[in-house]
Scaffold this motif. Structure first.
Motif: not given
Length: 652
Positions: A353-354, A356-358, A360-361
């Motif tokens: 999850l982290l 993917w967030l890293t 994308r964001v």
């Protein structure tokens, strides 16, 4: 602001992202479930090949079309590497503030500094040793591979630029450097395995194998096509009854199949007991090279590696690699023992999850858009700040002021085991052989009986107590060696010289003529089947009294950490003298087993568990100051602990 000239970018291949997914999933699987994915660590070697191929393709294409720029190259590397790395370093620092003891936080600060400077492999190499912290408790241990890659990126572009300007053959240069590096790797893994694992000199051949493939793709792509079609035609005729026009698919599928087979074999055959990297590393490297060389149209590359799920994992592979190990390591630190399967699964899920967030964001916005040079400068400045914070934490000894005075005193105490155990002369390091015993101070009997202390580090930690309580009445002879038990026939695979050390100890019995021999070791780590033969040899040598010292209390994660854990859990906060928190059951089980074995052998049995433990727990400290701790790590006694234990030994 000056705009940087764009460098060429290799044509996107989804199968390479799929290969990245294979690499990162194998590494994550190995770290989270090492019993199930024993060879998963070779995923790092796959990463090396991919990185060498892609980076060298960019460099070779830029040199060929005249667009090469050091500034643009390093700006792109900064935008690719720094965003996720900065986030993980900062998060590790923040989490460490709450859960790490001063010594651990100090080490984390050093590793943050090394990670920010891309020298983690060199720092970890320098740290390795018998009493080094367990790998599982180093949240940034995995940055060693990033250090090797970045060191490669610093040297390789300059080298091939000079070679290009000097009109040298890039294939010769690349092949020669790769051959020398592989030779250093093959030789060094036998004599200096730790250095060979961490050193860029013995690792860059893996990246250069990708570079050789890149050279062929950039400079000889058209030259290989006729040969490839001829081989494809031959394979087509050999495989099919019906005549088919050669289109390159047969040779591509052959290369891909061989690559898959090599990787599967590596995952199955290679494990932590293999002399790695060495020649074993050629298996995953060759597998990765063949899969990349096969091209995106090979069946395995097209159907398996280019699958949408595999491509998605490949896209987040870098932040996933960065996130997964700190989460698993902190889970290990907090639990003070191997975390449960559910905790490990949760850590892996959180890292995905982290990641993917890293991606994308953080990663995509920074890597895309305009103002690339400005972004790179800001990222470099931010990395300098993070590295400086790490250095400050290291220089301030882990910021122990976070804790109350008694916790600072107990958890910041540094026991000088080298002096207490007489390391290097009477307590041998793993690389030393029995000849170093000649430098161990010899006590003249002067009419006193001689006591021989024989065993591993759990024998060495008895010496301070024996010296204090029996030094006047007995002449002490210490013959101890790390990870080498006093058991004939024992030959630990990771401990050279143990067999000859034990033979030497027995051969000297006629000279020393000890009337009493104390045998001690961390018995839970060894096969005890040779203990009876050892006792018989001692009796034949005329030894009258043989003491078998059982296991001392073992504290999961170390006694200081367990005291801190007790302090955090107690209301109001207290620090106990005795406790059961974190005690390993292995000592209790081995104590009972050794008691029975000693009775059968007719030797004296001394039970540290009986001396140091009662119904309320085992002794953790003997006073208010750090030097009154009974142990300074998982199970090695301090001088205070040694003196207390030996004071309860039978008198001579």
């Amino acid at each position: 602001m000056t705009h940087l000239a764009p460098l060429p970018h290799p044509k996107y291949r989804p199968d390479i992202d799929g290969l990245r997914a294979v690499a990162v999933l194998s590494v994550v699987g190995f770290h989270a479930f090492p019993r199930w994915v024993q060879g998963g660590f070779i995923g790092v070697d796959v990463f090396f090949v991919i990185s060498g191929f892609l980076i060298s393709t960019i460099l070779f294409q830029a040199l060929e079309n005249g667009s090469f720029s050091f500034a643009e190259f390093y700006a792109r590397r900064v935008k690719r590497i720094f965003p996720a790395l900065l986030l993980v370093l900062a998060a590790s620092f923040a989490l460490g503030w709450f859960v790490l003891l001063p010594d651990e936080y100090r080490q984390l600060g050093k590793h943050i500094m090394a990670g920010a400077g891309f020298t983690a492999n060199l720092v970890l190499w320098n740290e390795s040793g018998y009493f080094d912290n367990s790998a599982e408790t180093k949240p940034l241990l995995h940055l060693w591979s990033l250090g090797i890659e970045e060191q490669f990126y610093l040297v390789w572009p300059l080298l091939i630029w000079i070679a290009w300007k000097g009109k040298f053959n890039l294939l010769t240069i690349t092949g020669l450097v790769a051959a020398v590096s592989f030779a250093l790797n093959a030789k060094g893994v036998k004599t200096h395995p730790v250095a060979t694992f961490y050193s860029p000199h013995s690792r860059i051949w893996e990246l250069l194998c990708g570079s050789l493939l890149a050279w062929a793709g950039v400079f000889r792509k058209d030259s290989w096509t006729p040969w490839r079609l001829r081989l494809d035609a031959w394979l087509t005729r050999a495989l099919y009854r019906v005549r088919r026009e050669p289109d390159g698919s047969a040779i591509a599928n052959l290369l891909s199949s061989l690559g898959v087979a090599l990787l599967l074999y590596g995952f199955w055959r290679i494990d932590k007991t293999s002399s790695f990297p060495g020649k074993w590393a050629a298996i995953p490297v060759a597998g990765a090279v063949l899969l990349i060389a096969a091209g995106p149209k090979a069946w395995a590359n097209r159907v398996i590696l280019s699958n949408k799920v595999m491509v998605w994992i490949g896209l987040i592979s870098f932040p996933l690699y960065l996130w997964h190990w700190p989460l698993l390591s902190f889970a290990r630190i907090v639990s003070t023992d191997a975390p449960s399967g559910k905790v490990r699964v949760a850590a892996v899920a959180a890292s995905i999850l982290l990641a993917w967030l890293t991606y994308r964001v953080v990663e995509r916005p920074i890597r895309g858009g305009t103002k690339g040079a400005r972004k790179a400068l800001v990222l470099v400045f931010s990395m300098v700040v993070v590295g400086s914070v790490g250095y400050g934490t290291f220089a301030q000894n882990g910021l122990g002021s976070r804790f109350p005075p008694i916790i600072q005193e107990l958890t910041q105490y540094k026991y000088d085991y080298k002096r207490g155990y007489r390391e290097g002369t009477c307590f041998l390091r793993p690389e030393q052989d029995f000849r170093q015993f000649s430098q161990c101070p010899t006590e003249a009997p002067n009419g006193r009986p001689t006591l021989l202390l024989w065993g591993d580090s759990h024998a060495a930690h008895l010496y301070p107590g024996l010296k204090t309580h029996f030094g006047d009445s007995l002449a002490l002879v210490q013959r101890t060696a790390s990870a080498c038990p006093p058991i004939l026939g024992t030959d630990p695979p990771d401990r050279p010289h143990c067999t000859e050390i034990n033979r030497h100890v027995l051969s000297q019995l006629a000279v020393q003529r000890p009337s009493r021999v104390v045998l001690a070791a961390i018995w839970t780590d060894y096969d005890l089947s040779g203990l009876e033969a050892t006792v018989q040899m001692l009796r034949k040598a005329g030894v009258a009294d043989i003491d078998l010292v059982g296991p001392v209390p073992q504290w999961n994660g170390g006694l200081p950490k367990q005291l801190y854990a007790y302090f955090r859990q107690s209301l109001p906060h207290i620090v106990p003298y005795r406790m059961t928190l974190g005690l390993s059951p292995k000592s209790v089980q081995m104590d009972a087993a050794l008691r029975g074995r000693a009775a059968a052998l007719g030797v004296n049995y001394i039970s540290p568990m009986q001396i140091m433990c009662d119904a309320t727990g085992c002794l953790a400290r003997l006073g208010e100051t750090g030097d009154k701790l009974t142990a300074w790590d998982e199970a090695h006694l301090t001088t205070a602990g040694s003196e207390f234990l030996v004071s309860r030994f039978p008198k001579p």
